[in-house]
Scaffold this active site. Structure first.
Site, mmCIF file in Angstrom:
data_model
loop_
_atom_site.group_PDB
_atom_site.id
_atom_site.type_symbol
_atom_site.label_atom_id
_atom_site.label_comp_id
_atom_site.label_asym_id
_atom_site.label_seq_id
_atom_site.Cartn_x
_atom_site.Cartn_y
_atom_site.Cartn_z
ATOM 1 N N HIS A 114 0.628 -0.765 0.127
ATOM 2 C CA HIS A 114 0.329 0.173 -0.007
ATOM 3 C C HIS A 114 0.565 1.300 -0.116
ATOM 4 C CE1 HIS A 114 -3.089 -2.893 1.467
ATOM 5 N NE2 HIS A 114 -2.262 -3.234 2.178
ATOM 6 N N SER A 139 14.842 21.715 -16.823
ATOM 7 C CA SER A 139 13.848 22.098 -17.008
ATOM 8 C C SER A 139 13.603 23.238 -17.424
ATOM 9 C CB SER A 139 12.938 22.792 -15.662
ATOM 10 O OG SER A 139 11.874 23.408 -15.600
ATOM 11 N N LYS A 148 16.442 21.979 -11.177
ATOM 12 C CA LYS A 148 15.773 20.667 -11.575
ATOM 13 C C LYS A 148 16.165 19.726 -12.107
ATOM 14 C CE LYS A 148 10.356 20.040 -11.477
ATOM 15 N NZ LYS A 148 9.805 19.623 -10.828
ATOM 16 N N GLU A 158 9.871 8.311 -16.568
ATOM 17 C CA GLU A 158 8.535 8.979 -16.867
ATOM 18 C C GLU A 158 8.059 8.263 -18.530
ATOM 19 O OE1 GLU A 158 7.755 12.713 -15.820
ATOM 20 O OE2 GLU A 158 9.376 12.865 -14.879
#
Ligand code: ARG
Length: 455
Positions: free
Chosen positions: A155, A276, A282, A289
């Site tokens: 979980h 970024s 970043k 992804e």
């Protein structure tokens, strides 16, 4: 003039040609198409269906066409519709009437099924190699981390301590099944459909076994109707690839979490991260992804082909030309996902201290405390209850189970002794789980060794 033009009074509308044509995507089958044709005409001669000299000339010319295509010397023609008729047309342009004998006892329906099977057999082997490369990187990374303790989760809540090696080798197992599924699908790819003609085979005495041997097929199909209308092998492969991508997407998700500021378990190499355009600080896990994202289009390809094939009457229908783009797209994408994912992993920096720190929190040793009490004579359910209460009181004090004093332990159960602290140390929690499949150093090393010999 079309190869099938005899029956027609008018030429095809330009829109029809553009719409019908598959050459812009099926041209990648040129090698399979030519090798299939060479085997076919070789057999036609050995069966005395066409003269040996004709067969020899056709074979020689097909080989020339093959190398011309490889060298980029040939421009395909949309009006010739697909790769099969483009190559046949080029052959006829080069050697005239003799070239017109190539298509004896053959249809594009068994031809395209043959080409696809040959193409996919090669690609399955390519993808298997890429999976093996990923497994190798996982195993070598795992070898370095059989003592690197980290939390496991259910979980997404901390569960029990394991090692990074144990986590990584879970993916080795998943990839092993992916490989096995591909090997299984390969068996059903390995059936020669040629000789099925349009759908009802042919009146010529073709030697199908000869062609199968020439082209490296293990079996020949037993029903011509099925052989030309079957696309199970495409669907099966897409489903194998979907499951493979599902695995990569789960792994991607974990990598994305692990390199977040909140986790900091790993850091990706600069060469496998992106920045970024606005936020200077970043460093983003774009590769993971994008692999996660591409999983969607692979599933989409599977759904597209399942839906295309749904309710199609036997045998060939033009709908089936729609098998190629989704399949090629899935294969192409998997062939970029796997190597980049492999190299991204090969270069990660592992933050052992953060992993250890994280495993210490969240009472990951609670089960071990209960097991300790069981070994001292309590029933597991009672031990569970007692430890649950201890956890509750620790939460209120803001401490871990290992921070309780022996006196506090005695209050929750007189069975507890000084050896409890050893029993609930993270190292002990991991290494006591010493059965096959478990996270102990010994067992994970065994599993790594078994997998290495398999590779
Ligand atoms: N380009 C076609 C395909 O990919 C080849 C088979 C065409 N057969 C036919 N009867 N029109 O499906």
């Amino acid at each position: 003039m079309k190869l099938w033009g005899g029956r027609f009074q008018k030429s095809a509308d330009k829109l029809t040609d553009d719409f019908n044509s598959s050459i812009h995507f099926d041209q990648r089958l040129y090698k399979q198409d030519i090798l299939g044709s060479i085997a076919h005409v070789k057999m036609l001669a050995s069966q005395k269906i066409i003269p040996t000299e004709d067969s020899a000339l056709i074979q020689k010319t097909l080989k020339e066409i093959l190398s011309d295509i490889k060298e980029g010397k040939i421009e395909f023609d949309i009006a010739a519709e697909d790769i099969h008729m483009n190559i046949e047309q080029i052959l006829i342009d080069r050697i005239g009437d003799t070239g017109k004998k190539l298509h004896t006892g053959r249809s594009r329906n068994d031809q395209v099924a043959l080409d696809m099977r040959m193409y996919l057999k090669d690609e399955v082997n390519n993808i298997k190699e890429l999976i093996i490369n990923l497994q190798k990187v996982l195993l070598s990374l795992a070898k370095e981390h059989t003592r690197t303790i980290m939390p496991s989760y259910t979980h997404l809540q901390k569960a029990q301590p394991i090692t990074f090696a144990h986590h990584l080798t879970a993916y080795v197992e998943m990839l092993k099944r992916d490989k096995e599924r591909l090997e299984d699908a390969y068996k059903r790819l390995n059936v020669l459909p040629l000789g099925s003609g349009a759908l009802a085979a042919t009146t010529y005495q073709l030697d199908r076994d000869f062609v199968a041997r020439e082209l490296g097929f293990e079996k020949i199909s037993l029903n011509s109707l099925d052989a030309v209308s079957d696309r199970d092998f495409c669907i099966e492969l897409l489903s194998c690839l979907s499951i493979l991508m599902m695995h990569l997407s789960r792994f991607s998700e974990e990598i994305i979490l692990w390199c977040s500021y909140e986790f900091q378990f790993i850091e990706l190499d600069d060469a496998f991260s992106t920045g970024s355009s606005i936020m200077p600080q970043k460093k983003n896990p774009d590769i993971a992804e994008l692999v996660r994202g591409k999983t969607g289009r692979i599933y989409g390809s599977l759904m597209a082909l399942l839906t295309t094939m749904k309710s199609l009457p036997l045998a060939y229908n033009k709908d089936m030309q729609e098998d190629k783009e989704p399949l090629f797209d899935a294969i192409d994408n998997i062939k970029i996902c796997l190597p980049v994912f492999t190299d991204m992993l090969r270069t990660i920096k592992v933050n052992k201290a953060k992993m250890y720190e994280s495993a210490k929190g969240g009472f990951t040793n609670a089960t071990d405390l209960a097991d300790y009490l069981v070994k001292k004579g309590l029933a597991f359910r009672d031990a569970h209850e007692i430890v649950g209460k201890a956890v509750f009181s620790c939460i209120q004090k803001g401490i871990g189970l290992e921070d309780m004093t022996l006196e506090e332990y005695k209050q929750i159960s007189p069975l507890v002794e000084e050896d409890v602290f050893q029993a609930i140390s993270l190292e002990e929690c991991v290494n006591k789980r010493n059965i096959t499949g478990g996270p102990s150093e010994e067992m994970v090393k065994n599993a790594i060794e078994i997998n290495e010999t398999l590779l």
